[in-house]
Scaffold this active site. Sequence first.
Site, PDB file in Angstrom:
ATOM      1  CE  LYS A 221      -4.745  -1.498   1.188  1.00  0.00           C
ATOM      2  NZ  LYS A 221      -5.633  -1.766   2.211  1.00  0.00           N
ATOM      3  NE  ARG A 256      -8.265  -7.400   0.085  1.00  0.00           N
ATOM      4  CZ  ARG A 256      -7.686  -6.689  -1.020  1.00  0.00           C
ATOM      5  NH1 ARG A 256      -6.708  -6.218  -0.503  1.00  0.00           N
ATOM      6  NH2 ARG A 256      -8.158  -6.705  -2.038  1.00  0.00           N
TER       7      ARG A 256
HETATM    8  N1  HH2 Z   1      -7.771  -3.020   0.572  1.00  0.00           N
HETATM    9  C1  HH2 Z   1      -8.056  -2.992  -0.813  1.00  0.00           C
HETATM   10  C2  HH2 Z   1      -9.322  -3.593  -1.251  1.00  0.00           C
HETATM   11  N2  HH2 Z   1      -9.982  -4.283  -0.518  1.00  0.00           N
HETATM   12  N3  HH2 Z   1     -10.601  -5.340   1.540  1.00  0.00           N
HETATM   13  C3  HH2 Z   1     -10.169  -5.332   3.057  1.00  0.00           C
HETATM   14  N4  HH2 Z   1     -11.099  -5.991   3.590  1.00  0.00           N
HETATM   15  N5  HH2 Z   1      -9.173  -4.579   3.256  1.00  0.00           N
HETATM   16  C4  HH2 Z   1      -8.497  -3.939   2.763  1.00  0.00           C
HETATM   17  O1  HH2 Z   1      -7.349  -3.484   3.225  1.00  0.00           O
HETATM   18  C5  HH2 Z   1      -8.624  -3.978   1.328  1.00  0.00           C
HETATM   19  C6  HH2 Z   1      -9.759  -4.322   0.652  1.00  0.00           C
HETATM   20  C7  HH2 Z   1      -7.349  -2.285  -1.765  1.00  0.00           C
HETATM   21  O2  HH2 Z   1      -6.166  -2.955  -2.276  1.00  0.00           O
HETATM   22  P1  HH2 Z   1      -6.252  -3.908  -3.689  1.00  0.00           P
HETATM   23  O3  HH2 Z   1      -7.416  -4.866  -3.871  1.00  0.00           O
HETATM   24  O4  HH2 Z   1      -4.877  -4.459  -4.090  1.00  0.00           O
HETATM   25  O5  HH2 Z   1      -6.350  -2.415  -4.806  1.00  0.00           O
HETATM   26  P2  HH2 Z   1      -7.499  -2.041  -5.681  1.00  0.00           P
HETATM   27  O6  HH2 Z   1      -8.375  -1.512  -4.640  1.00  0.00           O
HETATM   28  O7  HH2 Z   1      -6.958  -0.929  -6.462  1.00  0.00           O
HETATM   29  O8  HH2 Z   1      -8.252  -3.277  -6.381  1.00  0.00           O
END
Ligand code: HH2
Length: 279
Positions: A221, A256
């Site tokens: 992040k 995650r």
């Molecule tokens: N972070 C992201 C998306 N979903 N869900 C939970 N429960 N906790 C988190 O910290 C979280 C989440 C963001 O990360 P990522 O899926 O890698 O990226 P993007 O939102 O750009 O798809």
Amino acid sequence: MLETRSGAVSLSHVAVMGILNATPDSFSDGGAHLDPARAADAAARMVAEGAALLDVGAESTRPGAEPVLAVEERRRLLPVLRAIRAAVRVPIAVDTTKAEVAAAALDAGADLVNDVSAGRFDPELLRLCAAARVPVVLMHMQGTPVTMQRAPCYTDVVAEVQAFLAERAAAARAAGVAPAAILVDPGIGFGKTTAHNCALLRHLDDLALLGYPLVVGVSRKGFLGELLGGRAVGGRLFATAAAVTLAVSRGARIVRVHDVGAIRDVVTVAEALLGRDPA
Ligand code: HH2
């Protein structure tokens, strides 16, 4: 123990949740898992590397991301989800804020719902989880993905996130979700400065007092990049490992992450160092 339709996930040890985004624009793996066959291969690899569950999403929630319509989210998600379902047996979470998308995903083989809005964007979502008897992850976010990083502001970030999660867990219970099916997440990076994220990770044990298993997402992040002087996404693995180690020591039950194999090792060693019994 987290009970799901695809079996139970033991939370007596920290479980690793592998991230697969069927999106063109996710901040880290955007575009990599849009193709169902490639996504299924990646999912199988993650399970072989130690993922106890997977999280599949089709709408980026990175800062500034514009929402996508349910029809587009379903179009991206369902072929990928079906291919992953056919390839692995571990529980699969669908990362969505929309009841309509969650319902279609549950029909296509998803086992739990991961809602970054904690049921605020679509009030139907909690009722759906209750009716389908599936677990739900309730995550804290200040604002929306479009606005959340403009000027995050708290008097006491830990107390405010704790109060929010308590209120959303009560809303989920009022909608009929069983207490054992509720998980909570501080939402690292969602409407928070680097200092807010660090404070939340340092005080995760306060959030664990809520009594629900804690899910924590720090993987690659932006705050880690900022702590390293503007490091690009691809160079944040060791920073992720450091943040995961702290999260494990402060009570996270599910982490995650994108880099499942590496972080599985980090979690195993962190738990051994903490004196927890070997898995
Ligand atoms: N972070 C992201 C998306 N979903 N869900 C939970 N429960 N906790 C988190 O910290 C979280 C989440 C963001 O990360 P990522 O899926 O890698 O990226 P993007 O939102 O750009 O798809």
